[in-house]
Design an enzyme around this catalytic site. Structure first.
Site: not given
Length: 585
Positions: A128, A284, A359-360
């Site tokens: 990330d 993203e 994860h979101d």
């Protein structure tokens, strides 16, 4: 003269050669063989994957212990959420040192060993990259707030208070949604699109950009295989900070994603870093749409390889209700239109991504399928079938291969996530209905639903830890766990492995043309994938009732490749949540 081509590269050469010169570049871009197009990406949230030392927090050594399991899935790439030094205001997305490991996760030596073990198994690692903001405990920010003349002052966005308060900017995590935080030390406001402990970095400053590129090279030189770039689309700001133009109609994400120099910065990043390595890059894609995504991923522009969009994840929520799904469910016709439209963008250029959870997000099974006991297995397998048969790189979230579900907390005290806690506080401050909010998050978008510990076994705390887990383990771990599902040939886990193998051995599922059929069917999503004369048909009943697909395709000679029922339908009449993949010729 008879020539037999056996590789996907040969397919590309054939397709390119039969088109006119005017289309050759476009065709080669859409079908050119790349390892990251053929990969299945498996996302690991390190805090919740496996704890090796009993402190209740997953760590790097825990990941090492479970790499054989990851390899057994058939996936190619591990995307690892942030493991950098952080005070954890936003679970690692507030970074205090980009070139150090969070103590809870281990040491740099542990990282080096993990990377070596990943590569030893033929897997790749994507890290990330969080460079829209850092932590207010980062050295840069601690220096910047000392004085207005500090050398690091221009690493961040400041607005001197004597000039009045600047135009509104929206914070996604602030209780009051105010992205300007007053700092009394220098009598100025600093910008934070997320939490107030996450000051935004000033990409207008060339010195800051060079620091970022140096850091990226540090990790790539270690041998990592790419970056997933957190909210990278919003790094560019108009530093005059004018009011948001009316044309955005209050959509802060779209406004933020249209910064004046975003493509200048990404092209510079590509020249100075990305192009120097055999790596993958995925954005993203906050705020981007089908109208502008190719500006980021058209290979001719030399920016990024892929971006994942938010349109699908934002679908089916009640308007005006924070991450609250419509209790009547989502409209499948609209769902199909979204994913078909996104596929069409990459028909000739660029490359797409597909995901239903991360994860979101809440657990994909609860959000998009049906986690009721009678439907959990079938609907989880159906969602996996969808992800593995679309023309995009699939991103798959840890635990979804088991059919893990939302934990559905009853009390706010059980939540750990800054986003949910601040929204709860905001509703409380405004005198809103707190009970309704908690209930809405059980099936809705509370991020902690997707962050509960991996369910390895039916032993204490699901085999995740010998201590007290940082967040509660889902109570259904005694039946939903790796140990049980590895033994069951009909489990969700073993179906996932079969779908991965089918994708990898079927070029049409990677590079084949996508065509939507029976568009207005409210229950069934069906489409074909076609490559080099081979055509596959995918039938997916997204409902809890039997449904009929009206494909107009003769199924009498179709060969069933896989299905999520023991006796897959060969007629187009589908049972609840039935998924079937057929070869038509």
């Amino acid at each position: 003269m008879k020539i037999i081509f056996t590789s996907l590269t040969a397919t590309v050469l054939i397709l390119s050669s039969i088109r006119g010169d005017g289309q050759q570049n476009a065709v080669s871009q859409a079908t050119q063989k790349k390892w990251w197009k053929e990969a299945v990406v498996y996302q690991i949230y390190p805090r919740s994957f496996k704890d090796s030392d009993g402190d209740g927090i997953g760590d790097l050594n825990g990941i090492i212990q479970k790499l054989d399991y990851v390899k057994s899935l058939g996936v190619d790439v591990i995307w690892l959420n942030p493991i950098y030094a952080s005070p954890n205001a936003d679970n690692g997305y507030d970074i205090s040192d980009y070139q150090a490991i969070m103590k809870e996760f281990g040491t740099m030596q542990d990282f080096d060993r993990m990377l070596a073990e990943i590569h030893k198994r033929g897997l790749k690692l994507v890290m990330d990259l969080v460079v829209n903001h850092c932590s207010d405990e980062h050295f840069w920010f601690k220096e910047a707030r000392k004085s207005r003349t500090n050398p690091y002052r221009n690493y961040f966005h400041w607005w001197n208070a004597e000039n009045g308060k600047p135009s509104q900017r929206y914070s996604f995590f602030d209780v009051n949604n105010d992205a300007w935080k007053y700092d009394s030390v220098t009598n100025a406001y600093y910008l934070h699109y997320f939490g107030d402990k996450q000051p935004d970095l000033n990409w207008e400053n060339p010195a800051l950009r060079q620091e970022i590129y140096k850091m990226m090279r540090f990790w790539l030189d270690k041998g990592i295989d790419g970056f997933r770039m957190d909210v990278i689309t919003i790094i560019s700001k108009d530093t005059t900070f004018p009011p948001m133009p009316a044309m955005y109609n209050g959509s802060w994400d779209k406004f933020y994603a249209n910064g004046p120099h975003i493509h200048d910065y990404l092209q510079e990043m590509n020249r100075e870093v990305l192009s120097k390595y055999n790596m993958m890059s995925v954005a993203e894609g906050m705020g981007i749409s089908t109208n502008d995504v190719l500006k980021f991923v058209d290979a001719d522009r030399k920016e990024l390889n892929m971006a994942y969009h938010f349109e699908g994840m934002g679908y089916g929520y009640l308007p005006g209700k924070w991450k609250t799904p419509d209790p009547h469910g989502y409209d499948l016709v609209g769902f199909k239109k979204i994913y078909s439209r996104w596929d069409s963008v990459f028909a000739e250029k660029g490359w797409g991504t597909i995901y239903l959870g991360n994860h979101d997000q809440p657990r994909m099974l609860t959000r998009w399928g049906n986690d009721a006991p009678e439907f959990r297995v079938y609907s989880s397998k159906l969602l996996t079938t969808f992800l593995m048969t679309m023309r995009s790189t699939p991103y798959y979230y840890y635990g979804d291969e088991l059919g893990m579900t939302n934990i559905k907390f009853d009390n706010i005290e059980d939540y750990r996530d800054i986003e949910t806690l601040n929204m709860y506080q905001k509703i409380k401050n405004e005198g809103g209905d707190l009970h309704a909010f908690i209930e809405s998050q059980k099936n809705g978008g509370a991020r902690d639903n997707g962050r509960t510990p991996m369910q390895w076994s039916d032993t204490t705390e699901a085999g995740f830890t010998n201590g007290t887990p940082w967040i509660k383990v889902n109570r259904n771990y005694r039946t939903i766990n790796v140990t049980a599902e590895e033994k069951d040939p009909n489990s969700i886990l073993n179906y996932f492995k079969k779908m991965v193998r089918l994708r990898k051995t079927t070029p049409a599922l990677i590079y084949g043309k996508y065509e939507l059929l029976d568009k207005e069917n409210p229950s069934v999503y069906c489409y074909t994938r076609t490559l080099n004369g081979k055509k596959l048909l995918v039938l997916l009943n997204f409902k809890a009732q039997p449904a009929r697909s009206n494909t107009g395709v003769d199924l009498s000679k179709a060969r069933i490749l896989i299905g999520n029922y023991a006796d897959p339908s060969s007629t187009g009449t589908l049972r609840p949540y039935e998924a079937v993949v057929m070869e038509l010729n």
